[in-house]
Scaffold this active site. Structure first.
Site, PDB file in Angstrom:
ATOM      1  N   GLY A 141     -11.554   1.746  13.253  1.00 53.11           N
ATOM      2  CA  GLY A 141     -10.965   0.623  13.983  1.00 53.11           C
ATOM      3  C   GLY A 141     -10.532   1.043  15.377  1.00 53.11           C
ATOM      4  CE  LYS A 185     -11.589   5.233   9.736  1.00 54.08           C
ATOM      5  NZ  LYS A 185     -10.587   4.285   9.220  1.00 54.08           N
ATOM      6  CG  HIS A 231     -11.056   9.095  11.167  1.00 58.51           C
ATOM      7  ND1 HIS A 231     -11.695   8.545  12.248  1.00 58.51           N
ATOM      8  CD2 HIS A 231      -9.736   8.773  11.293  1.00 58.51           C
ATOM      9  CE1 HIS A 231     -10.803   7.896  13.002  1.00 58.51           C
ATOM     10  NE2 HIS A 231      -9.606   8.028  12.448  1.00 58.51           N
ATOM     11  CB  ALA A 273      -7.579  -0.445  15.018  1.00 61.04           C
ATOM     12  CG  ASN A 274      -4.428   4.610  16.681  1.00 60.15           C
ATOM     13  OD1 ASN A 274      -3.276   4.978  16.857  1.00 60.15           O
ATOM     14  ND2 ASN A 274      -5.408   5.430  16.384  1.00 60.15           N
ATOM     15  N   GLY A 290       0.838  -1.208   0.000  1.00 58.48           N
ATOM     16  CA  GLY A 290       0.000   0.000   0.000  1.00 58.48           C
ATOM     17  C   GLY A 290       0.866   1.249   0.000  1.00 58.48           C
ATOM     18  N   GLY A 298      -1.831  -2.315   9.667  1.00 55.89           N
ATOM     19  CA  GLY A 298      -2.684  -1.304  10.276  1.00 55.89           C
ATOM     20  C   GLY A 298      -3.980  -1.141   9.523  1.00 55.89           C
TER      21      GLY A 298
HETATM   22  P1  NAD Z   1      -5.224   4.979   1.136  1.00 60.65           P
HETATM   23  O1  NAD Z   1      -6.471   4.657   0.386  1.00 60.65           O
HETATM   24  O2  NAD Z   1      -4.616   6.342   0.982  1.00 60.65           O
HETATM   25  O3  NAD Z   1      -4.073   3.902   0.804  1.00 60.65           O
HETATM   26  C1  NAD Z   1      -4.296   2.534   0.614  1.00 60.65           C
HETATM   27  C2  NAD Z   1      -3.417   2.126  -0.558  1.00 60.65           C
HETATM   28  O4  NAD Z   1      -3.415   0.701  -0.686  1.00 60.65           O
HETATM   29  C3  NAD Z   1      -3.911   2.709  -1.906  1.00 60.65           C
HETATM   30  O5  NAD Z   1      -2.829   3.370  -2.548  1.00 60.65           O
HETATM   31  C4  NAD Z   1      -4.338   1.445  -2.668  1.00 60.65           C
HETATM   32  O6  NAD Z   1      -4.177   1.563  -4.061  1.00 60.65           O
HETATM   33  C5  NAD Z   1      -3.375   0.448  -2.074  1.00 60.65           C
HETATM   34  N1  NAD Z   1      -3.699  -0.957  -2.361  1.00 60.65           N
HETATM   35  C6  NAD Z   1      -4.902  -1.561  -2.384  1.00 60.65           C
HETATM   36  N2  NAD Z   1      -4.762  -2.856  -2.727  1.00 60.65           N
HETATM   37  C7  NAD Z   1      -3.445  -3.058  -2.943  1.00 60.65           C
HETATM   38  C8  NAD Z   1      -2.654  -4.176  -3.319  1.00 60.65           C
HETATM   39  N3  NAD Z   1      -3.220  -5.366  -3.587  1.00 60.65           N
HETATM   40  N4  NAD Z   1      -1.317  -4.030  -3.448  1.00 60.65           N
HETATM   41  C9  NAD Z   1      -0.725  -2.853  -3.180  1.00 60.65           C
HETATM   42  N5  NAD Z   1      -1.411  -1.732  -2.817  1.00 60.65           N
HETATM   43  C10 NAD Z   1      -2.757  -1.855  -2.704  1.00 60.65           C
HETATM   44  O7  NAD Z   1      -5.560   4.696   2.652  1.00 60.65           O
HETATM   45  P2  NAD Z   1      -4.710   5.116   3.956  1.00 60.65           P
HETATM   46  O8  NAD Z   1      -5.279   6.370   4.544  1.00 60.65           O
HETATM   47  O9  NAD Z   1      -3.258   5.024   3.648  1.00 60.65           O
HETATM   48  O10 NAD Z   1      -5.145   3.928   4.940  1.00 60.65           O
HETATM   49  C11 NAD Z   1      -4.893   2.576   4.619  1.00 60.65           C
HETATM   50  C12 NAD Z   1      -5.499   1.716   5.709  1.00 60.65           C
HETATM   51  O11 NAD Z   1      -4.834   1.982   6.943  1.00 60.65           O
HETATM   52  C13 NAD Z   1      -6.979   1.990   5.974  1.00 60.65           C
HETATM   53  O12 NAD Z   1      -7.610   0.779   6.331  1.00 60.65           O
HETATM   54  C14 NAD Z   1      -6.966   2.938   7.171  1.00 60.65           C
HETATM   55  O13 NAD Z   1      -8.147   2.919   7.918  1.00 60.65           O
HETATM   56  C15 NAD Z   1      -5.790   2.363   7.926  1.00 60.65           C
HETATM   57  N6  NAD Z   1      -5.120   3.271   8.866  1.00 60.65           N
HETATM   58  C16 NAD Z   1      -4.662   2.681  10.011  1.00 60.65           C
HETATM   59  C17 NAD Z   1      -3.936   3.441  10.922  1.00 60.65           C
HETATM   60  C18 NAD Z   1      -3.371   2.742  12.135  1.00 60.65           C
HETATM   61  O14 NAD Z   1      -2.689   3.378  12.970  1.00 60.65           O
HETATM   62  N7  NAD Z   1      -3.599   1.433  12.253  1.00 60.65           N
HETATM   63  C19 NAD Z   1      -3.707   4.811  10.689  1.00 60.65           C
HETATM   64  C20 NAD Z   1      -4.193   5.363   9.505  1.00 60.65           C
HETATM   65  C21 NAD Z   1      -4.897   4.593   8.587  1.00 60.65           C
END
Ligand code: NAD
Length: 267
Positions: free
Chosen positions: A163, A157, A153, A121-122, A12, A96
């Site tokens: 999460g 989102k 958020h 989740a965080n 990602g 995450g």
């Molecule tokens: P985003 O949509 O900006 O990025 C996700 C990326 O994953 C996109 O570029 C998408 O094209 C890519 N992707 C999808 N399938 C793929 C694959 N098979 N191979 C490679 N890349 C692929 O989203 P974001 O804001 O970066 O968030 C991503 C995830 O992380 C969400 O689920 C969000 O809720 C979560 N998140 C978690 C935390 C944490 O602390 N755990 C913090 C922020 C966001």
């Protein structure tokens, strides 16, 4: 004193969190970002980010770069696919990605018998401290308190409640000695009737560029406790995930939590 180098592959890498990982993982002598997995057509060129990390659009690439650990911030489907590849190749896995359903979470638990795995989740230290405080507050107030979790958020989102809101809900339920699924009130609309005394309620706001806000309310007659965390920079999640990845890369197979990274395994 020399520092051991941890080789990290990112799934990602072109997303908001992936970009933050590439920035926060650069210029560190203890980390080497060895692969950036993106979706086909998402990136022009063969490298990405300040470390000129090699780009690939096939998840299989994470098993071909001698990675010590994989970090995933993508979608539930690709999280599960990446975790399965890591389990087959014996590579520790940090994720995450939020919005996983119960069956997908069960798959991760299952895979953690074969590799060290941490899904959170965080990844912010502040939120994980908040979860501890929420658990203690729920325990302290006992059954008489009305608990509500509010989260806000950015407009992009795609899952709700967050999460992190669920993580806080689980902490509150644990403090009260109940299962969240038995008491959660995920939303309210129309003629809802009076509030159930055991409910843990969830409220969601979406808009603008809000990185992430969470408040746990503890309401009783005559007083109200509010515990709030505000994230202003998603770098906190990236730095937390990088810290978790380095920590996890040397652990034996198991299902780990961010609290294990922050407080130690037997906190
Ligand atoms: P985003 O949509 O900006 O990025 C996700 C990326 O994953 C996109 O570029 C998408 O094209 C890519 N992707 C999808 N399938 C793929 C694959 N098979 N191979 C490679 N890349 C692929 O989203 P974001 O804001 O970066 O968030 C991503 C995830 O992380 C969400 O689920 C969000 O809720 C979560 N998140 C978690 C935390 C944490 O602390 N755990 C913090 C922020 C966001």
């Amino acid at each position: 004193m020399s520092t051991s180098m941890t080789r990290i592959a990112i799934v990602g890498a072109a997303g908001r969190m992936g970009t933050s990982l590439l920035l926060n993982g650069a210029d560190r002598d203890d980390l080497h970002l060895v692969a950036a997995i993106v979706k086909p057509g998402e990136v022009d060129g063969d490298v990405i980010g300040p470390q000129q990390t090699p780009v690939a659009d096939d998840l299989q690439f994470i098993t071909e770069v001698d990675a010590d650990v994989v970090i995933d911030f993508s979608t539930p489907a690709s999280c599960i696919h990446a975790a399965q590849l890591c389990a087959d190749a014996h590579i520790p896995f940090v994720s995450g990605t939020t919005g996983l359903d119960v069956a997908q979470l069960d798959v991760l638990v299952d895979l953690s018998r074969r590799i060290s795995l941490l899904h959170s989740a965080n990844f912010s230290v502040g939120v994980n401290l908040l979860a501890h405080l929420v658990e203690r507050a729920a325990r302290g107030f006992g059954e008489s308190v009305d608990i509500e979790i509010f989260e806000a958020h950015h407009r992009h989102k795609v899952d709700a409640p967050s999460g992190t809101a669920k993580l806080l809900g689980h902490a509150a339920a644990q403090g009260r000695g109940v299962e969240l699924d038995d008491v959660a009130r995920w939303s309210r609309e129309g003629h809802t009737g009076p509030r159930g005394s055991q409910e843990i309620g969830f409220q969601t706001l979406r808009g603008g560029d809000i990185v992430g806000e969470h408040t746990a309310y503890f309401c009783v007659d005559g007083e109200r406790l509010e515990l709030t965390h505000r994230a202003t920079d998603r770098g906190i999640f990236a730095r937390g995930a990088l810290r978790a990845a380095r920590w996890l890369s040397t652990r034996s197979p198991g299902n780990y939590k961010m609290a294990d990274v922050i407080f130690g395994r037997n906190h």
